[in-house]
Design a protein around this motif. Structure first.
Motif, PDB file in Angstrom:
ATOM      1  N   VAL A 730       0.868  -1.183   0.000  1.00 41.35           N
ATOM      2  CA  VAL A 730       0.000   0.000   0.000  1.00 41.35           C
ATOM      3  C   VAL A 730       0.900   1.226   0.000  1.00 41.35           C
ATOM      4  O   VAL A 730       1.711   1.409   0.908  1.00 41.35           O
ATOM      5  N   GLY A 731       0.753   2.072  -1.014  1.00 45.79           N
ATOM      6  CA  GLY A 731       1.586   3.253  -1.143  1.00 45.79           C
ATOM      7  C   GLY A 731       1.187   4.359  -0.185  1.00 45.79           C
ATOM      8  O   GLY A 731       0.230   4.264   0.577  1.00 45.79           O
ATOM      9  N   LYS A 732       1.925   5.444  -0.243  1.00 42.28           N
ATOM     10  CA  LYS A 732       1.683   6.570   0.650  1.00 42.28           C
ATOM     11  C   LYS A 732       0.383   7.272   0.300  1.00 42.28           C
ATOM     12  O   LYS A 732      -0.082   7.260  -0.838  1.00 42.28           O
ATOM     13  N   HIS A 733      -0.219   7.905   1.293  1.00 38.90           N
ATOM     14  CA  HIS A 733      -1.446   8.657   1.090  1.00 38.90           C
ATOM     15  C   HIS A 733      -1.594   9.667   2.220  1.00 38.90           C
ATOM     16  O   HIS A 733      -0.778   9.704   3.151  1.00 38.90           O
ATOM     17  N   TRP A 734      -2.622  10.487   2.133  1.00 39.05           N
ATOM     18  CA  TRP A 734      -2.873  11.526   3.132  1.00 39.05           C
ATOM     19  C   TRP A 734      -4.137  11.211   3.916  1.00 39.05           C
ATOM     20  O   TRP A 734      -5.107  10.679   3.374  1.00 39.05           O
ATOM     21  N   GLY A 735      -4.129  11.577   5.199  1.00 39.31           N
ATOM     22  CA  GLY A 735      -5.281  11.315   6.053  1.00 39.31           C
ATOM     23  C   GLY A 735      -6.414  12.298   5.873  1.00 39.31           C
ATOM     24  O   GLY A 735      -7.574  11.965   6.056  1.00 39.31           O
ATOM     25  N   LEU A 736      -6.087  13.552   5.531  1.00 43.99           N
ATOM     26  CA  LEU A 736      -7.105  14.598   5.451  1.00 43.99           C
ATOM     27  C   LEU A 736      -6.787  15.493   4.267  1.00 43.99           C
ATOM     28  O   LEU A 736      -5.617  15.703   3.926  1.00 43.99           O
ATOM     29  N   ASP A 737      -7.841  16.000   3.615  1.00 39.83           N
ATOM     30  CA  ASP A 737      -7.617  16.877   2.468  1.00 39.83           C
ATOM     31  C   ASP A 737      -8.321  18.221   2.573  1.00 39.83           C
ATOM     32  O   ASP A 737      -8.141  19.083   1.719  1.00 39.83           O
ATOM     33  N   SER A 738      -9.146  18.414   3.601  1.00 36.17           N
ATOM     34  CA  SER A 738      -9.852  19.692   3.713  1.00 36.17           C
ATOM     35  C   SER A 738     -10.271  19.945   5.153  1.00 36.17           C
ATOM     36  O   SER A 738     -10.534  19.016   5.906  1.00 36.17           O
ATOM     37  N   VAL A 739     -10.308  21.212   5.521  1.00 36.54           N
ATOM     38  CA  VAL A 739     -10.782  21.657   6.825  1.00 36.54           C
ATOM     39  C   VAL A 739     -11.625  22.902   6.604  1.00 36.54           C
ATOM     40  O   VAL A 739     -11.630  23.494   5.533  1.00 36.54           O
ATOM     41  N   THR A 740     -12.360  23.303   7.616  1.00 37.05           N
ATOM     42  CA  THR A 740     -13.064  24.580   7.562  1.00 37.05           C
ATOM     43  C   THR A 740     -12.461  25.520   8.590  1.00 37.05           C
ATOM     44  O   THR A 740     -12.148  25.122   9.710  1.00 37.05           O
ATOM     45  N   ASN A 741     -12.291  26.765   8.183  1.00 38.16           N
ATOM     46  CA  ASN A 741     -11.718  27.743   9.107  1.00 38.16           C
ATOM     47  C   ASN A 741     -12.810  28.301  10.005  1.00 38.16           C
ATOM     48  O   ASN A 741     -13.977  27.892   9.945  1.00 38.16           O
ATOM     49  N   SER A 742     -12.455  29.281  10.840  1.00 38.13           N
ATOM     50  CA  SER A 742     -13.403  29.834  11.799  1.00 38.13           C
ATOM     51  C   SER A 742     -14.577  30.520  11.124  1.00 38.13           C
ATOM     52  O   SER A 742     -15.645  30.681  11.713  1.00 38.13           O
ATOM     53  N   SER A 743     -14.389  30.936   9.871  1.00 44.84           N
ATOM     54  CA  SER A 743     -15.473  31.591   9.126  1.00 44.84           C
ATOM     55  C   SER A 743     -16.371  30.590   8.418  1.00 44.84           C
ATOM     56  O   SER A 743     -17.355  30.981   7.777  1.00 44.84           O
ATOM     57  N   GLY A 744     -16.026  29.325   8.511  1.00 47.66           N
ATOM     58  CA  GLY A 744     -16.839  28.300   7.867  1.00 47.66           C
ATOM     59  C   GLY A 744     -16.462  28.035   6.431  1.00 47.66           C
ATOM     60  O   GLY A 744     -17.146  27.293   5.734  1.00 47.66           O
TER      61      GLY A 744
END
Length: 825
Positions: A730-744
């Motif tokens: 299984v190759g490398k990957h990322w756990g998360l790709d997006s978040v929301t800031n305090s403004s939504g």
């Protein structure tokens, strides 16, 4: 001269001569055969059912002949040559989809030699490669129109322990990544990914019937079918054609087939004992052919402590299936399964917890902390029942119809954060019905009770008309799903009593919804040139959700809303047989997926559009005496990608919401091969390069490894011994790709990089046949999972609600399971 003709799965008596029936197709592509030696008059019936081919044979010639056994994936004519060895008969000619059998004009010994010579000069992969493919993780058919891997029953029986869940069965396939942190077949898979598409973004079927959770179409693997209930699995890495039904077909289809009841009466006792104090036992009862059909009843119970600490699980499963032949060309199938699982649910752990408490840390044994296992029990219950009718209405028209119902319930309590060990995260505050604070208990354990259950009712209908130059499929899938889910806050230290919040109510959500799906389709199979099949078609998808929330999850306000999504989904696919052993194919199709229930929980449902895709792929398959080679390339333009983003909810802490991104591009190259070394040995491997990125960015879609590969050595001899050693990269990957800031606002950025890792499984056993008058077969076997004990971090598991620390999953450590199956008589 009296003769008989086998037509598909039925036996027809003719009064004179050898009957020649018209047919609409050339000889079929290779198909799997499993025909034991026996009276020729009976084995040709079995051959006809398994191959779909007609057989013309003088009944007098068949009366005293005994056929040879046939096992493996091969073309029907070659399979018949195997069957006829030693009978003095041969395939004299074939007319479209009919084989014509006559007495060989030479001696019996010469006929046998001739049959062997014919076998050697024809599609040799049938006898050599075909035997090896029975054991391999995947078989690639020559007549496909999209990348396809078929997992045969022999591989499941030899390499997968009977109690294993569906994720363990499919994990070695191209572009597939599954991850179960509690051990093989124990608890639910935390990851099931196909080409980077996550569970809920691809289709899953059981005996051709789509199913999935009401919220986002995901599947709780531990509540589904165990491997001992299954006869075959097939992974279609593509949207399929117009007749491929399901709510998320664009990501591919993972299809499972229940076992076929055997024709011979008997029983099988099977059991497993091994690592993590795992013990399981089962009983299969087979009625054989009776006036009430062929029935199988299979029951299993399993208990295990699990690999993770304090992650005990127990599970019971039952399957009943009966195939009843109502008339010459009419079969009625009745099938039901029931599954119940009870477990302590883990949520992952921080790197610091792994370092302090061990790489198998799951839950703790301290009542003063939220991580205490006793605060986190879950019960999963599911059932799947259908009645299917298959009948030939006349020479050219076939009808198939399945009426079904499926049910699922997940009832559980859990602490606010089961990964949390900090005492400062404790504390429960009670409010009055007017929202006034009454008291705070700083040492009490905050938690929730939740119950989610749904039931589906549906019907699948297919009419297939076959002519000389074109086949027509007309069909419909209709499904209604009733869904109900509630959750309210509890004080786990005080016997899980409800805890009223600032709104005066303990409820965090109270939701009912009804989902209606309709999918009519029309598909053609056109044969303009020899060896060419073109499949144009169109499907119309209708999805309607009635959403009624007395208390919505995110907004904490009532919401009554409806939303309807429709889409035309045209497709066209082609398969060209370049040579007898070599084919090429291509496909273009439009995909569609209605938004999940979570988008309703953010309030403004008008801003979320359905997901759509355009899928393009080409591929080729080659199979000869020694080799199976397959390669394909795909490009998927994904519009309105609905991405999960982390937000900090003041009541629930860090949680997920869903937003429309600008879209994503999925593309890749997949290679698959098998080579027969000889003496029962073969090697198998697949390699996938996969890319999934958001448009106009360099951000990778989360949980989409850049490379996947499987590789292994397989062995089986005629005396019954078998062995396989198969690795998974299984190759490398990322756990998360997006978040929301305090403004939504959504911010796309990759976080929590997960490195590559390799694991390997070893399986070995011996089928001891003809043990005595009581035992037909005894099979002891050994399965070692994660042979080299790679316990590296394998996936991201979210964030803690207090402190926002990242959580991870690790590969479960080495496991050893001893299995024993005894078949009587």
């Amino acid at each position: 001269m009296r003769s008989f003709t086998l037509r598909l799965s039925s036996l027809s008596l003719c009064l004179s001569g050898v009957s020649f029936l018209s047919a609409s197709h050339a000889l079929a592509a290779p198909v799997p055969f499993a025909i034991p030696a026996g009276p020729l008059s009976q084995t040709v019936v079995t051959f006809s059912r398994q191959s779909g081919q007609q057989v013309a044979l003088d009944s007098a010639l068949a009366a005293k002949a005994t056929s040879a056994p046939v096992y493996g994936t091969m073309e029907p004519e070659a399979a018949m040559n195997h069957l006829l060895q030693g009978t003095g008969l041969n395939v004299a000619a074939h007319q479209k989809n009919m084989l014509i059998l006559q007495k060989a004009p030479v001696s019996k010994a010469a006929a046998h030699t001739s049959a062997l010579k014919k076998e050697k000069n024809t599609d040799e992969h049938i006898t050599v490669l075909g035997r090896a493919m029975r054991l391999s993780p995947a078989v690639v058919p020559l007549d496909i129109t999209e990348p396809t891997s078929r997992i045969q029953s022999n591989f499941i029986n030899n390499n997968i322990i009977p109690l294993a869940s569906v994720d363990d069965i499919i994990k070695f396939q191209p572009s597939i990544w599954t991850q179960n942190p509690n051990g093989p077949g124990m608890g639910k898979a935390e990851t099931m990914s196909l080409r980077g598409f996550q569970d809920g973004q691809y289709n899953m079927t059981y005996d051709g019937i789509p199913f999935g959770d009401a919220s986002d179409l995901h599947h709780t693997t531990s509540s589904l079918f165990i491997s001992h209930f299954l006869g075959e699995a097939q992974i279609d890495r593509g949207p399929g054609t117009a007749s491929t039904i399901g709510n998320a077909t664009f990501g591919g289809t993972v299809g499972f087939r229940s076992k076929t009841p055997p024709s011979k009466a008997g029983a099988q006792l099977y059991g497993t004992y091994g690592s993590f104090n795992t013990r399981a036992g089962g009983l299969e009862l087979d009625s054989g052919q009776t006036r009430f059909g062929k029935a199988v009843l299979d029951m299993q119970h399993e208990e295990t402590d699990g690999y993770l600490t304090n992650s005990y699980e127990k599970r019971s499963n039952i399957l009943f299936k009966d195939e009843i032949k109502l008339a010459e060309d009419t079969t009625l199938t009745v099938q039901t399964t029931y599954n119940k699982e009870w477990q302590y649910t883990t949520q992952g752990a921080t790197l610091a917890e792994y370092a302090t408490y061990g790489k198998n840390y799951g839950l703790c044994n301290d009542r003063a902390r939220q991580c205490y296992y006793g605060y986190n029990p879950s019960t999963y219950t599911s059932d799947f029942s259908y009645i299917a009718l298959k009948t030939r209405l006349n020479d050219w028209l076939t009808l198939q119809n399945s009426v079904y119902t499926t049910g699922f319930e997940h009832e559980y309590t859990e602490s606010t954060d089961a990964s949390q060990r900090s005492l400062s995260a404790n504390g429960v505050t009670f409010y009055s019905t007017a929202g006034k604070k009454i008291a705070t208990y700083t040492d009490d354990i905050p938690g929730k009770y939740a119950d989610a259950h749904f039931r589906n009712y549906g019907d699948t209908l297919n009419l297939t008309a076959k002519t000389h130059y074109v086949d027509v499929q007309l069909g419909m899938w209709a499904d209604v799903q009733k869904d109900r889910r509630i959750s309210y806050a509890v004080d786990l230290s005080k016997g899980s009593i409800p805890v009223p919040g600032k709104t005066g109510s303990p409820y965090s959500y109270n939701i009912s919804d009804t989902n209606t799906t309709l999918q009519p389709y029309l598909e053609l199979d056109v044969h303009p040139l020899p060896g060419m099949t073109i499949k144009p078609g169109v499907k119309w998808s209708y999805f309607h959700r009635d959403y009624d929330a007395a208390l919505n999850k995110s907004t904490k306000q009532p919401l009554n809303a409806t939303q309807t999504f429709t889409s035309w989904q045209p497709s066209i696919a082609i398969n060209q047989r370049i040579m007898k052993q070599w084919s090429a194919y291509g496909q273009i199709a439009r995909g569609f997926l209605a938004p999940p229930i979570s988008v309703f929980q953010v309030g403004d449902i008008g801003n979320v559009k359905p997901e759509t895709t355009m899928n393009y792929q080409v591929g080729t398959v080659y199979r000869d005496k020694k080799w199976m080679l397959a390669a394909d390339a795909y490009y998927i333009n994904f519009s309105n990608y609905i991405a999960a983003a982390q937000i900090n909810d003041p009541i629930q802490g860090v949680t997920s919401t869903y937003v429309n991104s600008s879209g994503a591009i999925y593309k890749g190259l997949e290679l698959e091969a098998q080579y027969v070394i000889g003496y029962g040995l073969s090697v198998y491997g697949n390699y996938s390069v996969n890319s999934a990125r958001y448009k106009h960015t360099q951000v990778h879609v989360a949980a989409s490894p850049n490379m996947l590969a499987s590789f292994g050595l397989l062995y089986e001899n005629d005396r019954g011994a078998y062995l396989s050693l198969i690795g998974k990269y299984v190759g490398k990957h990322w756990g998360l790709d997006s978040v929301t800031n305090s403004s939504g606002n959504t911010q796309f950025a990759n976080q929590y990089k997960i490195g590559s890792n390799v694991t390997a499984d070893l399986a070995m056993g011996w089928r001891i046949r003809n043990v005595g008058s009581v035992f037909r077969e005894i099979t002891p076997s050994l399965k070692i999972g994660n042979l080299f004990n790679n316990r590296s971090v394998s996936n991201f598991a979210g964030n803690q609600s207090v402190g926002d620390a990242p959580l991870y999953w690790r590969n479960p450590g080495r496991s050893v399971f001893f299995n024993l199956a005894v078949t009587i008589p």
